[in-house]
Structure formats: C-alpha cells, structure tokens
Scaffold this motif. Structure first.
Motif, mmCIF file in Angstrom:
data_model
loop_
_atom_site.group_PDB
_atom_site.id
_atom_site.type_symbol
_atom_site.label_atom_id
_atom_site.label_comp_id
_atom_site.label_asym_id
_atom_site.label_seq_id
_atom_site.Cartn_x
_atom_site.Cartn_y
_atom_site.Cartn_z
ATOM 1 N N ARG A 191 1.042 -1.604 -0.146
ATOM 2 C CA ARG A 191 0.414 -0.101 0.156
ATOM 3 C C ARG A 191 0.969 1.150 -0.112
ATOM 4 O O ARG A 191 0.384 2.119 -0.721
ATOM 5 C CB ARG A 191 -0.772 -0.278 1.236
ATOM 6 N N GLU A 192 1.905 1.042 0.665
ATOM 7 C CA GLU A 192 2.603 2.637 0.916
ATOM 8 C C GLU A 192 3.665 3.371 -0.712
ATOM 9 O O GLU A 192 3.665 3.845 -1.179
ATOM 10 C CB GLU A 192 3.723 2.227 1.661
ATOM 11 N N ARG A 193 3.996 1.605 -1.569
ATOM 12 C CA ARG A 193 4.473 1.388 -2.533
ATOM 13 C C ARG A 193 3.055 3.053 -3.717
ATOM 14 O O ARG A 193 3.580 2.927 -4.271
ATOM 15 C CB ARG A 193 4.705 0.580 -2.887
ATOM 16 N N ILE A 194 1.793 1.850 -3.295
ATOM 17 C CA ILE A 194 1.514 2.293 -4.838
ATOM 18 C C ILE A 194 0.604 3.936 -4.180
ATOM 19 O O ILE A 194 0.286 4.851 -5.239
ATOM 20 C CB ILE A 194 -0.358 1.262 -4.284
ATOM 21 N N ILE A 215 -0.596 -6.632 -9.392
ATOM 22 C CA ILE A 215 -1.877 -7.325 -8.665
ATOM 23 C C ILE A 215 -2.953 -7.344 -9.359
ATOM 24 O O ILE A 215 -2.928 -6.264 -10.842
ATOM 25 C CB ILE A 215 -1.386 -6.639 -7.086
ATOM 26 N N SER A 216 -4.476 -8.026 -8.876
ATOM 27 C CA SER A 216 -5.379 -7.319 -9.782
ATOM 28 C C SER A 216 -6.194 -5.991 -9.482
ATOM 29 O O SER A 216 -5.690 -5.869 -8.122
ATOM 30 C CB SER A 216 -6.664 -8.999 -8.888
ATOM 31 N N VAL A 217 -7.092 -6.029 -10.472
ATOM 32 C CA VAL A 217 -7.869 -4.404 -9.747
ATOM 33 C C VAL A 217 -8.936 -4.925 -8.497
ATOM 34 O O VAL A 217 -8.782 -4.169 -7.794
ATOM 35 C CB VAL A 217 -8.450 -3.827 -10.728
ATOM 36 N N ARG A 218 -8.983 -5.860 -8.741
ATOM 37 C CA ARG A 218 -9.443 -7.001 -6.892
ATOM 38 C C ARG A 218 -9.314 -6.437 -5.776
ATOM 39 O O ARG A 218 -9.077 -6.144 -5.013
ATOM 40 C CB ARG A 218 -10.327 -8.054 -7.123
ATOM 41 N N ARG A 219 -7.593 -7.093 -6.195
ATOM 42 C CA ARG A 219 -6.262 -7.044 -5.040
ATOM 43 C C ARG A 219 -6.566 -5.363 -4.436
ATOM 44 O O ARG A 219 -6.237 -5.243 -2.980
ATOM 45 C CB ARG A 219 -5.623 -7.862 -5.521
ATOM 46 N N LEU A 220 -6.249 -4.771 -5.262
ATOM 47 C CA LEU A 220 -6.060 -3.074 -5.253
ATOM 48 C C LEU A 220 -7.076 -2.545 -4.401
ATOM 49 O O LEU A 220 -7.121 -1.650 -3.534
ATOM 50 C CB LEU A 220 -6.226 -2.896 -6.880
ATOM 51 N N TYR A 221 -9.078 -2.810 -4.768
ATOM 52 C CA TYR A 221 -10.087 -2.801 -4.073
ATOM 53 C C TYR A 221 -9.801 -3.350 -2.800
ATOM 54 O O TYR A 221 -9.996 -2.157 -2.034
ATOM 55 C CB TYR A 221 -10.911 -2.876 -5.056
ATOM 56 N N LEU A 222 -9.319 -4.025 -2.350
ATOM 57 C CA LEU A 222 -8.697 -4.925 -0.585
ATOM 58 C C LEU A 222 -8.310 -3.661 -0.620
ATOM 59 O O LEU A 222 -7.889 -4.083 0.763
ATOM 60 C CB LEU A 222 -8.714 -6.030 -1.176
ATOM 61 N N LEU A 223 -6.901 -3.909 -1.024
ATOM 62 C CA LEU A 223 -5.655 -2.677 0.008
ATOM 63 C C LEU A 223 -6.803 -0.894 0.028
ATOM 64 O O LEU A 223 -6.086 -1.617 1.583
ATOM 65 C CB LEU A 223 -4.230 -2.108 -1.514
ATOM 66 N N PHE A 224 -7.799 -0.706 -0.472
ATOM 67 C CA PHE A 224 -8.326 0.139 0.186
ATOM 68 C C PHE A 224 -8.822 0.308 1.369
ATOM 69 O O PHE A 224 -9.714 0.908 1.169
ATOM 70 C CB PHE A 224 -8.236 0.999 -1.268
ATOM 71 N N ARG A 225 -9.917 -0.957 0.530
ATOM 72 C CA ARG A 225 -10.860 -1.069 1.885
ATOM 73 C C ARG A 225 -10.943 -0.769 3.229
ATOM 74 O O ARG A 225 -12.440 0.279 3.899
ATOM 75 C CB ARG A 225 -11.535 -3.126 1.513
ATOM 76 N N ASP A 226 -10.005 -1.409 3.968
ATOM 77 C CA ASP A 226 -10.179 -0.441 5.025
ATOM 78 C C ASP A 226 -10.026 1.011 5.530
ATOM 79 O O ASP A 226 -9.807 1.359 6.510
ATOM 80 C CB ASP A 226 -9.182 -1.499 6.252
ATOM 81 N N GLY A 227 -9.428 1.909 4.372
ATOM 82 C CA GLY A 227 -8.531 3.166 4.788
ATOM 83 C C GLY A 227 -10.303 4.337 4.306
ATOM 84 O O GLY A 227 -11.833 3.177 4.288
ATOM 85 N N SER A 228 -9.858 5.200 4.197
ATOM 86 C CA SER A 228 -11.629 5.579 4.372
ATOM 87 C C SER A 228 -12.147 6.544 2.999
ATOM 88 O O SER A 228 -13.681 7.070 3.236
ATOM 89 C CB SER A 228 -11.176 7.405 5.182
ATOM 90 N N GLU A 229 -10.823 6.080 1.843
ATOM 91 C CA GLU A 229 -11.966 6.438 0.579
ATOM 92 C C GLU A 229 -11.746 4.854 -0.105
ATOM 93 O O GLU A 229 -10.137 4.236 0.449
ATOM 94 C CB GLU A 229 -11.181 8.091 0.567
ATOM 95 N N SER A 230 -11.263 5.964 -1.335
ATOM 96 C CA SER A 230 -11.369 3.918 -2.051
ATOM 97 C C SER A 230 -10.050 4.823 -3.080
ATOM 98 O O SER A 230 -9.969 6.121 -3.108
ATOM 99 C CB SER A 230 -12.408 4.249 -3.186
#
Length: 339
Positions: free
Chosen positions: A216-219, A243-258
C-alpha cells in the motif's frame, strides 16, 4: 516530539566528550576520535516511536570503533539503519565495506564490531538513524546479516520510500501526536523490514499483513508521482504493481476512501496548491485544472467548491491577499479556507 540536544550549550573544551556520552547513551558505547575535537560541533535529537527510536545527528569529523570490549559494556541488541543526509561516510562490519554519499543508507548490528569514518567536508555531517530491536523485525535470525556494512541505495523502489519516510519524520515528527508516533513506529519497522527482506530475497518470509502495508505504501507513492497522467486508473495502478484490480480495491477497503476518491482528492490538492502560488497567478484556472487532469472546467469548479467550500477563483483571490505562500507542507494558507 523530538528531544533536542546541542553542543553549543556545552563549554568548548567539553564538547567532544559530551558528544561521546550522547552517542553512547542514545545508540551504543563507541570509541570516538576526531581531528576537530578542539572546536567540535554537534547537534542531536531523538524521536520516540514506541517500537523504535529515530535519532538525528549533525557533527564534525568523527572516526568510530565498536570493539568486543565495548559490546560487552553495553549492547542494545539492535539493527541500526542510517540515512546519510549530508557529508560522506565509510563503514566496515562483518566483511562488508561501503563508501556512502548523501541519500545512501547503511545497516549495522550493535552486537558485532565495526569501524566507521564520517567525513563532513566543510560544516557538519548529517544522518538519521532508526534503531530496530532485532526482535521487532519479522525475519529469521541472521537472515539479513549479509547486508551489514554494505551500501543500500535509495534511488528507487521501497528503499526510496523508506528514505523519504525517514526524511519526513525529521521534518514533521514534532507535529505528531503520541498515537500517531506509535503508528509511525510500526510503519518504520515494516518499511525497514520490507527493504531489507527484498535485498536478501526474503520478502516472502514477511507476515502477510506487513507485505500488504508495504504494498500500500508503494501504491500511495506511485499515485503521488503519476497524478498528472490522465491514464492513471485503478487498472493502470494494479498492473504497475503486478496485482489484480480486485486486490487493489481490497487494499483500500479498510481506509476512508476508495482508489478513485484518493486520486481525485490528491489532484484537487495539487490544484489548490498551484492556485496559491504567486508565480502561477497569470495562468488561467482551467489550465491549472487541466494540468491535474480535470478536463471540464465546470465540473472542476463544482468539485473544488465541494472540497473546500469556495470556488477556485475565490480561493486564488483570497490566497493572493493572505501573504506569502506556505503550502502544501509549510503551514496553513493564512486565512484562506482549505476545507
């Protein structure tokens, strides 16, 4: 908050001995020698991050040795990772040897002897040192020993992110709350572990949570560096990191924004910063918006007002009357609303 110490508060004849005591108490016992002991200059600061401690040093020429006797006298049992910010340095430990320039990093183990020669040239040498308890690193014992005393370049990748993170601590650490400092300590451990693990092909040994946070830091850094690219989409971001787009969305899921909301917010921040810059006062608002990929002027104006409660034109006018530009990190924009 940084706890700061300065040799300027010590009589000149006692400054070198004072610095020796500071280093021994904050890092580890060392044998120091200097060609400048008669007019020695030094400043030190310590930032407590809970899991780790970060120290900042600026000092005149010093040669240092850590001997078996000094290890027996006191050993914090740490890996210590240094980012050189000014001057040049040579170091040798456990068969590794390196010449360092500003921006380089190097790792040593307090449980092994080493030698170092710090050569600041004119003025003082500058370094940031992160102290990592060996038990805090999620790697098998001895796994990263091949890196001891060797240069770690920070030109790109995770090493560049770690160097940027440490530099940011030096600049902004004093403004963080105790809870934020605790979280930053966890980040320091995980980023350091990711950098070291990659260097010895042991990245897969890190816990899944640590790998996810490092990714997530790299992204986040990738997004920051590509905000002006109109092709910056979730698909492009995912592909750039394998990574897949689905994996990307999962990395942001716990944050405050997409992902998309993050990109939009950061682009609006860049527009706001540019609108406050006196040297860009003659550039049309639509051109600034287009620079950060807002092609529709009306849609940009609506988005800006939603974010900051003021139109881009009104913001620019208020910024011009608020005095010298202080953003994005130098402080607030005077009396200019920023949301």
């Amino acid at each position: 908050m940084w706890t700061k110490l300065s040799a300027a508060a010590v009589p000149e004849t006692e400054r070198f001995d004072w610095f020796n005591d500071v280093v021994s108490n904050s890092l580890m016992p060392l044998a120091l020698a200097s060609e400048r002991s008669a007019d020695f200059q030094a400043d030190a600061a310590v930032l407590d991050l809970g899991a780790v401690q970060v120290s900042s040093f600026e000092y005149s020429h010093v040669r240092s040795r850590r001997t078996p006797a000094l290890i027996r006298r006191g050993d914090p049992e740490q890996y210590q990772l240094s980012l050189l910010t000014r001057g040049r340095m040579w170091m040798s430990q456990c068969g590794g040897e390196a010449e360092l320039a500003p921006g380089d990093m190097i790792l040593w183990d307090t449980s092994h002897p080493f030698e170092a020669d710090c050569r600041p040239g004119e003025g003082t040498l500058g370094a940031l040192v992160v102290q990592l308890p060996r038990t805090a690193l999620p790697l098998r014992a001895g796994r990263i020993d091949p890196l001891l005393g060797r240069r770690i370049g920070a030109e790109s990748g995770m090493a560049a992110i770690l160097a940027q993170f440490l530099s940011s601590l030096g600049t902004h650490g004093s403004a963080c709350s105790p809870q934020e400092l605790q979280r930053l300590g966890t980040m320091a451990v995980e980023l350091s572990a990711a950098v070291l693990a990659q260097r010895v092909d042991a990245y897969g040994e890190l816990p899944a949570e640590a790998r996810a946070r490092a990714l997530r830091e790299r992204i986040d850094v990738f997004i920051e560096h590509h905000l002006g690219d109109p092709e910056l989409t979730p698909g492009l971001i995912a592909a750039a990191h394998g990574i897949s787009v689905r994996r990307l969305y999962l990395l942001f899921r716990d944050g405050s924004e997409s992902v998309s909301a993050t990109v939009r917010r950061l682009r609006l921040e860049r527009c706001r910063d540019d609108l406050a810059r006196p040297e860009l006062a003659g550039r049309p608002v639509r051109d600034i918006a287009a620079r950060w990929c807002f092609g529709n002027a009306a849609a940009f104006s609506r988005a800006f007002r939603e974010a900051y409660g003021i139109s881009p034109t009104e913001f620019r006018r208020a910024a011009a009357h608020a005095g010298p530009y202080a953003g994005p990190y130098g402080g607030p924009y005077g009396g200019v609303p920023t949301g």
